[in-house]
Design a protein around this motif. Structure first.
Motif, PDB file in Angstrom:
ATOM      1  N   ASN A  62       0.822  -0.734   0.357  1.00 52.34           N
ATOM      2  CA  ASN A  62       0.267  -0.064   0.011  1.00 52.34           C
ATOM      3  C   ASN A  62       1.297   1.559   0.399  1.00 52.34           C
ATOM      4  O   ASN A  62       1.000   2.121   1.428  1.00 52.34           O
ATOM      5  CB  ASN A  62      -0.753   0.119   1.366  1.00 52.34           C
TER       6      ASN A  62
ATOM      7  N   SER B 217     -12.028  -2.524  -1.121  1.00 49.94           N
ATOM      8  CA  SER B 217     -11.182  -1.836   0.031  1.00 49.94           C
ATOM      9  C   SER B 217     -10.208  -1.545  -1.036  1.00 49.94           C
ATOM     10  O   SER B 217      -9.637  -1.610  -2.270  1.00 49.94           O
ATOM     11  CB  SER B 217      -9.959  -3.413   0.399  1.00 49.94           C
ATOM     12  N   ARG B 218      -9.224  -0.667  -0.729  1.00 47.44           N
ATOM     13  CA  ARG B 218      -7.721   0.252  -0.504  1.00 47.44           C
ATOM     14  C   ARG B 218      -6.916  -0.565  -1.877  1.00 47.44           C
ATOM     15  O   ARG B 218      -6.699  -0.616  -2.702  1.00 47.44           O
ATOM     16  CB  ARG B 218      -7.440   0.990   0.394  1.00 47.44           C
TER      17      ARG B 218
ATOM     18  N   SER C  82      -4.002   9.163  -9.368  1.00 46.58           N
ATOM     19  CA  SER C  82      -4.685   9.793  -9.944  1.00 46.58           C
ATOM     20  C   SER C  82      -4.070  10.820 -10.930  1.00 46.58           C
ATOM     21  O   SER C  82      -4.118  11.976 -12.034  1.00 46.58           O
ATOM     22  CB  SER C  82      -4.170  11.006  -8.616  1.00 46.58           C
TER      23      SER C  82
ATOM     24  N   GLU D 135     -13.397   4.397  -3.273  1.00 50.64           N
ATOM     25  CA  GLU D 135     -13.173   3.627  -2.006  1.00 50.64           C
ATOM     26  C   GLU D 135     -14.743   3.624  -1.441  1.00 50.64           C
ATOM     27  O   GLU D 135     -15.407   2.815  -1.233  1.00 50.64           O
ATOM     28  CB  GLU D 135     -11.978   3.276  -1.499  1.00 50.64           C
ATOM     29  N   ALA D 136     -14.736   4.845  -1.512  1.00 51.38           N
ATOM     30  CA  ALA D 136     -16.553   4.999  -0.868  1.00 51.38           C
ATOM     31  C   ALA D 136     -17.828   5.043  -1.837  1.00 51.38           C
ATOM     32  O   ALA D 136     -18.132   4.509  -1.336  1.00 51.38           O
ATOM     33  CB  ALA D 136     -16.465   6.689  -0.939  1.00 51.38           C
TER      34      ALA D 136
ATOM     35  N   GLU E  12      -9.759   7.217  -2.743  1.00 50.62           N
ATOM     36  CA  GLU E  12     -10.831   7.416  -1.412  1.00 50.62           C
ATOM     37  C   GLU E  12     -12.050   7.936  -1.326  1.00 50.62           C
ATOM     38  O   GLU E  12     -12.649   6.527  -1.584  1.00 50.62           O
ATOM     39  CB  GLU E  12     -10.755   8.789  -0.782  1.00 50.62           C
ATOM     40  N   GLN E  13     -12.318   8.306  -3.004  1.00 49.34           N
ATOM     41  CA  GLN E  13     -13.630   8.333  -3.854  1.00 49.34           C
ATOM     42  C   GLN E  13     -13.964   7.021  -3.936  1.00 49.34           C
ATOM     43  O   GLN E  13     -15.123   6.477  -4.036  1.00 49.34           O
ATOM     44  CB  GLN E  13     -13.871   9.800  -4.169  1.00 49.34           C
TER      45      GLN E  13
ATOM     46  N   GLU F 277      -1.172   5.471  -5.392  1.00 48.23           N
ATOM     47  CA  GLU F 277      -2.186   6.549  -5.075  1.00 48.23           C
ATOM     48  C   GLU F 277      -1.320   7.754  -5.805  1.00 48.23           C
ATOM     49  O   GLU F 277      -2.184   8.845  -6.982  1.00 48.23           O
ATOM     50  CB  GLU F 277      -1.935   7.497  -3.835  1.00 48.23           C
TER      51      GLU F 277
END
Length: 205
Positions: A14, A42-43, A23, A36-37, A33-34, A19
């Motif tokens: 991780n 999971s991440r 992006s 994941e939401a 994060e978005q 990340e």
């Protein structure tokens, strides 16, 4: 879909680099994060899926030809191009990896209602809110074409239409010639085989 179902690496770290990659890719996917939401992944699962997507679609843009090529590798004994076309339209609205991840989340981790809504969207080819016999026939024929020599005994030419007639008899409750989403969901929820097939995918990534 191979963009999302690539081989899972033995170890996933991780890291900040993951990340940054997520992006910076050309099609500018939503932040980790978005996603994941918005999904049930999971991440780490999202990072696995993203790596697979990047390997198969390094430009960060999914086009239909790439999609068809991937499916032809999965089903070399048949013609998967038409089914891949329908599936591409059902999965991808903005032609980016985020749509595929969210669609995969629904199919693998979504509720029965969410999965059936997605399936209805696949069969509703022109997106008018109804499934016609011709739309269902187009999807069923594309599945048989994709399976090719895998079907035994060999199917007769009229078999897909016969199957559609049987499905429509069960689904079109008010006999108006189309299947609504309520009719579709009600019929599927009362079909033991369909419910069992959905449960097979719940623990897969």
């Amino acid at each position: 879909i191979k963009c999302c179902i690539s081989n899972i690496p033995c170890g996933i770290q991780n890291s900040v680099e993951d990340e940054l990659e997520l992006s910076a890719v050309r099609h500018r996917p939503e932040a980790l994060e978005q996603l994941e939401a918005q999904t049930r992944f999971s991440r780490k699962e999202l990072q696995i899926l993203y790596r697979g997507f990047k390997n198969e679609c390094p430009s960060g843009v999914v086009n239909e030809d790439t999609f068809k090529e991937i499916y032809s590798q999965f089903f070399p004994q048949g013609d998967a191009s038409t089914y891949a076309h329908f599936l591409f339209d059902a999965f991808d609205t903005d032609h980016n990896g985020s749509d595929f991840v969210m669609g995969r989340s629904i199919l693998l981790r979504g509720s029965v209602q969410e999965k059936l809504n997605w399936a209805f969207n696949l069969y509703d080819i022109n997106k008018d809110g109804y499934i016609t016999k011709e739309e269902m026939l187009d999807i069923i024929k594309s599945i048989y074409d994709m399976m090719g020599k895998c079907t035994y005994p060999m199917l007769k030419e009229e078999t897909p239409r016969q199957h559609v007639e049987i499905f429509f008899q069960k689904m079109d409750k008010n006999r108006d010639g189309v299947v609504t989403i309520d009719e579709f969901i009600d019929c599927c929820q009362n079909d033991e085989n369909i419910m069992k097939s959905m449960q097979l995918f719940e623990n897969v990534i």
